[in-house]
Scaffold this motif. Structure first.
Motif, PDB file in Angstrom:
ATOM      1  N   PHE A  80      -7.996   2.359  12.529  1.00 26.48           N
ATOM      2  CA  PHE A  80      -6.724   2.455  11.783  1.00 26.48           C
ATOM      3  C   PHE A  80      -6.164   3.510  11.957  1.00 26.48           C
ATOM      4  O   PHE A  80      -4.722   3.473  12.150  1.00 26.48           O
ATOM      5  N   VAL A  81      -6.730   4.864  12.593  1.00 27.64           N
ATOM      6  CA  VAL A  81      -6.005   5.918  12.753  1.00 27.64           C
ATOM      7  C   VAL A  81      -4.971   5.881  14.051  1.00 27.64           C
ATOM      8  O   VAL A  81      -4.099   5.815  13.960  1.00 27.64           O
ATOM      9  N   ALA A 122     -10.107  -6.717   4.731  1.00 27.43           N
ATOM     10  CA  ALA A 122      -9.514  -5.786   4.346  1.00 27.43           C
ATOM     11  C   ALA A 122      -9.009  -4.642   5.394  1.00 27.43           C
ATOM     12  O   ALA A 122      -7.855  -3.942   5.256  1.00 27.43           O
ATOM     13  N   PHE A 123      -9.516  -4.396   6.460  1.00 26.31           N
ATOM     14  CA  PHE A 123      -9.428  -3.497   7.583  1.00 26.31           C
ATOM     15  C   PHE A 123      -8.104  -4.461   7.997  1.00 26.31           C
ATOM     16  O   PHE A 123      -7.032  -3.697   8.399  1.00 26.31           O
ATOM     17  N   LEU A 124      -8.146  -5.410   8.246  1.00 31.53           N
ATOM     18  CA  LEU A 124      -7.153  -6.194   8.960  1.00 31.53           C
ATOM     19  C   LEU A 124      -5.715  -6.112   8.317  1.00 31.53           C
ATOM     20  O   LEU A 124      -4.985  -6.018   8.741  1.00 31.53           O
ATOM     21  N   TYR A 129      -0.370  -4.017   6.951  1.00 34.61           N
ATOM     22  CA  TYR A 129       0.521  -3.436   5.949  1.00 34.61           C
ATOM     23  C   TYR A 129       1.091  -2.134   6.849  1.00 34.61           C
ATOM     24  O   TYR A 129       2.181  -2.066   6.663  1.00 34.61           O
ATOM     25  N   VAL A 130       0.158  -1.400   7.381  1.00 39.00           N
ATOM     26  CA  VAL A 130       0.634  -0.420   8.301  1.00 39.00           C
ATOM     27  C   VAL A 130       1.928  -0.472   9.175  1.00 39.00           C
ATOM     28  O   VAL A 130       2.660   0.212   9.381  1.00 39.00           O
ATOM     29  N   ARG A 220      -8.524   0.993   3.350  1.00 40.76           N
ATOM     30  CA  ARG A 220      -8.342  -0.293   3.235  1.00 40.76           C
ATOM     31  C   ARG A 220      -7.715  -0.881   2.172  1.00 40.76           C
ATOM     32  O   ARG A 220      -7.353  -2.058   1.921  1.00 40.76           O
ATOM     33  N   GLU A 221      -7.323   0.050   1.316  1.00 46.47           N
ATOM     34  CA  GLU A 221      -6.491  -0.331   0.091  1.00 46.47           C
ATOM     35  C   GLU A 221      -5.082   0.409  -0.029  1.00 46.47           C
ATOM     36  O   GLU A 221      -4.450   0.443  -0.701  1.00 46.47           O
ATOM     37  N   VAL A 222      -4.760   0.561   1.294  1.00 41.14           N
ATOM     38  CA  VAL A 222      -3.465   1.429   1.730  1.00 41.14           C
ATOM     39  C   VAL A 222      -2.394   0.533   0.867  1.00 41.14           C
ATOM     40  O   VAL A 222      -1.268   1.162   0.570  1.00 41.14           O
ATOM     41  N   GLY A 223      -2.282  -0.555   0.943  1.00 44.75           N
ATOM     42  CA  GLY A 223      -1.016  -1.331   0.376  1.00 44.75           C
ATOM     43  C   GLY A 223      -0.873  -1.291  -1.102  1.00 44.75           C
ATOM     44  O   GLY A 223       0.116  -1.528  -1.712  1.00 44.75           O
ATOM     45  N   ARG A 224      -2.015  -0.677  -1.815  1.00 41.27           N
ATOM     46  CA  ARG A 224      -1.932  -0.463  -3.084  1.00 41.27           C
ATOM     47  C   ARG A 224      -0.602   0.380  -3.363  1.00 41.27           C
ATOM     48  O   ARG A 224      -0.200   0.360  -4.784  1.00 41.27           O
TER      49      ARG A 224
END
Ligand SMILES: C[S@@+](CC[C@H](N)C(=O)[O-])C[C@H]1O[C@@H](n2cnc3c(N)ncnc32)[C@H](O)[C@@H]1O
Length: 226
Positions: A80-81, A122-124, A129-130, A220-224
């Motif tokens: 993710f980083v 959730a990772f995918l 999202y990013v 994993r909840e960054v879209g929130r």
């Protein structure tokens, strides 16, 4: 030129000639250590389908995989980083979509090979999202997006454990602020009475302050945060 041109018209209209893999690698080798540093940030302006950032991401994931494939949690956090540190802008929407899909496919393939069945949906979703925030349709000359608004990029920083903090910056201000410590800036930490400049220890550069900050969330909840 095979594979480097989509159509003659696109070359005429947008100068769209993609860089060959050999040249991409030769140029990236000039900053090889940075391309292999998981968190180093790269922006490809006029990214097309992302020839440079795709290779940067691939190199970073080689490092992530070799260090962390025995721990799915760590592999995913560092992958993710890696993906959240690459940025691109292109004026053509189809290139932007292609670039996002290409980068996503690189991450998904690497993850499935490194940690196999342990890849979390959730990772995918977080990666998707990013990429939607980091690869943008806009004009790299005017620094405006397709709606005529200033291009705004999100900075993603891991704070503790799985928590990521997002801060948004205007690209125009980031480009202006990217000068080193030795250069003169306003004594009062302001320029044009609009931007507050802060010295960033990580990049050793003055950066403008964020236009928006979000509370840390599990990556994993960054879209929130919208
Ligand atoms: C020479 S290609 C390079 C693509 C990619 N960086 C590479 O090296 O393979 C130029 C790209 O710039 C895009 N482009 C042209 N004018 C632009 C502008 N003002 N802002 C952003 N992108 C632009 C085109 O759509 C095209 O994808």
């Amino acid at each position: 030129m095979a594979g480097q041109v989509k159509s003659r018209q696109r070359v005429v209209d947008h100068g769209e000639v993609f860089t060959a893999e050999r040249e991409v690698n030769a140029m990236l080798d000039l900053v090889k250590a940075e391309t292999e540093r998981i968190e180093s940030r790269f922006l490809e302006p006029a990214c097309g389908n992302g020839n440079f950032i795709a290779e940067v991401l691939r190199r970073k994931l080689v490092v992530v995989s070799s260090r962390y494939r025995r721990s799915p949690a760590e592999y995913q956090r560092y992958a993710f980083v890696a993906v959240s540190s690459v940025y691109g802008v292109d004026i053509l929407e189809d290139n932007v979509e292609e670039c996002r899909d290409r980068l996503f496919a690189i991450v998904e393939k690497d993850a499935r090979s490194a940690i196999r069945g342990a890849v979390e949906q959730a990772f995918l979703d977080a990666v998707r999202y990013v990429l939607g925030k980091n690869i943008l349709c806009g004009d790299a000359l005017t620094l405006k997006d397709a709606d005529g608004e200033p291009i705004r990029f999100a900075e993603w920083s891991m704070v503790t454990g799985d928590l990521v903090k997002r801060r948004d910056f205007l690209l125009s201000e980031l480009l202006e602020g990217n000068v080193d410590k030795g250069q003169t800036l306003s004594l009062f930490g302001e320029k044009n009475n609009v931007i507050s400049w802060e010295f960033d220890e990580e990049t050793q550069a003055y950066l403008p302050s964020a236009v928006c900050e979000y509370p840390p969330v599990d990556y994993r909840e960054v879209g929130r945060n919208g």
